[in-house]
Design a protein around this motif. Structure first.
Motif, PDB file in Angstrom:
ATOM      1  N   ASN A  35       0.803  -1.235   0.000  1.00 30.20           N
ATOM      2  CA  ASN A  35       0.000   0.000   0.000  1.00 30.20           C
ATOM      3  C   ASN A  35       0.832   1.278   0.000  1.00 30.20           C
ATOM      4  OD1 ASN A  35      -2.413  -1.551   0.124  1.00 30.20           O
ATOM      5  ND2 ASN A  35      -2.030  -1.838   2.293  1.00 30.20           N
ATOM      6  N   CYS A  36       2.094   1.178  -0.345  1.00 31.34           N
ATOM      7  CA  CYS A  36       3.011   2.312  -0.337  1.00 31.34           C
ATOM      8  C   CYS A  36       3.193   2.866  -1.747  1.00 31.34           C
ATOM      9  CB  CYS A  36       4.350   1.860   0.235  1.00 31.34           C
ATOM     10  SG  CYS A  36       5.549   3.170   0.396  1.00 31.34           S
ATOM     11  N   CYS A  39       8.673   5.087  -1.613  1.00 32.50           N
ATOM     12  CA  CYS A  39       9.433   4.566  -0.479  1.00 32.50           C
ATOM     13  C   CYS A  39      10.928   4.780  -0.687  1.00 32.50           C
ATOM     14  CB  CYS A  39       9.134   3.091  -0.268  1.00 32.50           C
ATOM     15  SG  CYS A  39       9.586   2.028  -1.660  1.00 32.50           S
ATOM     16  N   CYS A  45       8.431   3.413   4.022  1.00 28.27           N
ATOM     17  CA  CYS A  45       7.514   4.108   3.125  1.00 28.27           C
ATOM     18  C   CYS A  45       7.527   5.598   3.463  1.00 28.27           C
ATOM     19  CB  CYS A  45       6.110   3.542   3.305  1.00 28.27           C
ATOM     20  SG  CYS A  45       4.944   4.215   2.123  1.00 28.27           S
ATOM     21  N   CYS A  48       1.675   7.018   1.112  1.00 28.23           N
ATOM     22  CA  CYS A  48       0.784   5.866   0.913  1.00 28.23           C
ATOM     23  C   CYS A  48      -0.222   6.149  -0.195  1.00 28.23           C
ATOM     24  CB  CYS A  48       0.020   5.578   2.204  1.00 28.23           C
ATOM     25  SG  CYS A  48       1.070   5.249   3.619  1.00 28.23           S
ATOM     26  N   TYR A  49      -0.801   5.080  -0.722  1.00 31.38           N
ATOM     27  CA  TYR A  49      -1.903   5.223  -1.666  1.00 31.38           C
ATOM     28  C   TYR A  49      -3.091   5.838  -0.951  1.00 31.38           C
ATOM     29  CZ  TYR A  49       0.362   2.435  -5.285  1.00 31.38           C
ATOM     30  OH  TYR A  49       1.219   1.989  -6.251  1.00 31.38           O
ATOM     31  N   TYR A  52      -5.038   5.092   2.719  1.00 30.18           N
ATOM     32  CA  TYR A  52      -4.109   4.504   3.688  1.00 30.18           C
ATOM     33  C   TYR A  52      -3.363   5.612   4.420  1.00 30.18           C
ATOM     34  CZ  TYR A  52      -5.132   0.105   1.497  1.00 30.18           C
ATOM     35  OH  TYR A  52      -5.790  -1.002   1.035  1.00 30.18           O
ATOM     36  N   LEU A  54       0.124   6.701   6.717  1.00 32.95           N
ATOM     37  CA  LEU A  54       1.516   6.382   7.006  1.00 32.95           C
ATOM     38  C   LEU A  54       1.744   6.433   8.515  1.00 32.95           C
ATOM     39  CD1 LEU A  54       4.392   5.800   6.004  1.00 32.95           C
ATOM     40  CD2 LEU A  54       4.741   8.269   5.933  1.00 32.95           C
ATOM     41  N   GLN A  60       5.148   2.319   7.767  1.00 29.65           N
ATOM     42  CA  GLN A  60       4.337   1.422   6.969  1.00 29.65           C
ATOM     43  C   GLN A  60       2.960   2.041   6.762  1.00 29.65           C
ATOM     44  OE1 GLN A  60       5.657  -1.708   5.793  1.00 29.65           O
ATOM     45  NE2 GLN A  60       7.452  -0.596   6.511  1.00 29.65           N
ATOM     46  N   CYS A  61       2.247   1.622   5.704  1.00 30.32           N
ATOM     47  CA  CYS A  61       0.914   2.135   5.405  1.00 30.32           C
ATOM     48  C   CYS A  61      -0.144   1.202   5.982  1.00 30.32           C
ATOM     49  CB  CYS A  61       0.731   2.243   3.899  1.00 30.32           C
ATOM     50  SG  CYS A  61       1.878   3.408   3.139  1.00 30.32           S
TER      51      CYS A  61
END
Length: 90
Positions: A35-36, A39, A45, A48-49, A52, A54, A60-61
């Motif tokens: 979902n990143c 990065c 990451c 994020c998309y 999502y 961060l 991480q997402c």
């Protein structure tokens, strides 16, 4: 599977596809974490998309912010300002 794109048709400046980063040791593009969007490595990451968040600690997402954290308008989860708070809002 992974593609390195040459910008302006030259070999001097290159970039990886969205959702990938350039692994300079292996000299190939590798996948970002799940979902990143962008990065720095397979475990860090930076954006994020859509949909999502961060996690500012784990990089991480996630689909939501963890307990004791809140989502800021830039979709980054950070700790609540009030100590021992289960949740907080803007």
């Amino acid at each position: 599977m992974y593609q390195l794109i040459n910008v302006n048709g030259s070999s001097g400046c290159s970039q990886c596809l969205i959702g990938q980063f350039y692994d300079s040791f292996n000299r190939i593009c590798q996948s970002c974490p799940l979902n990143c969007l962008n990065c720095l490595s397979s475990s860090v990451c930076i954006t994020c998309y859509n949909g999502y968040y961060l996690n500012n600690i784990t990089k991480q997402c996630t689909s939501s912010c963890p307990v004791n954290m809140r989502a800021y308008p830039n979709n980054i989860c950070s700790f609540c300002l009030t100590p021992n708070c289960a949740s907080c809002s803007l």
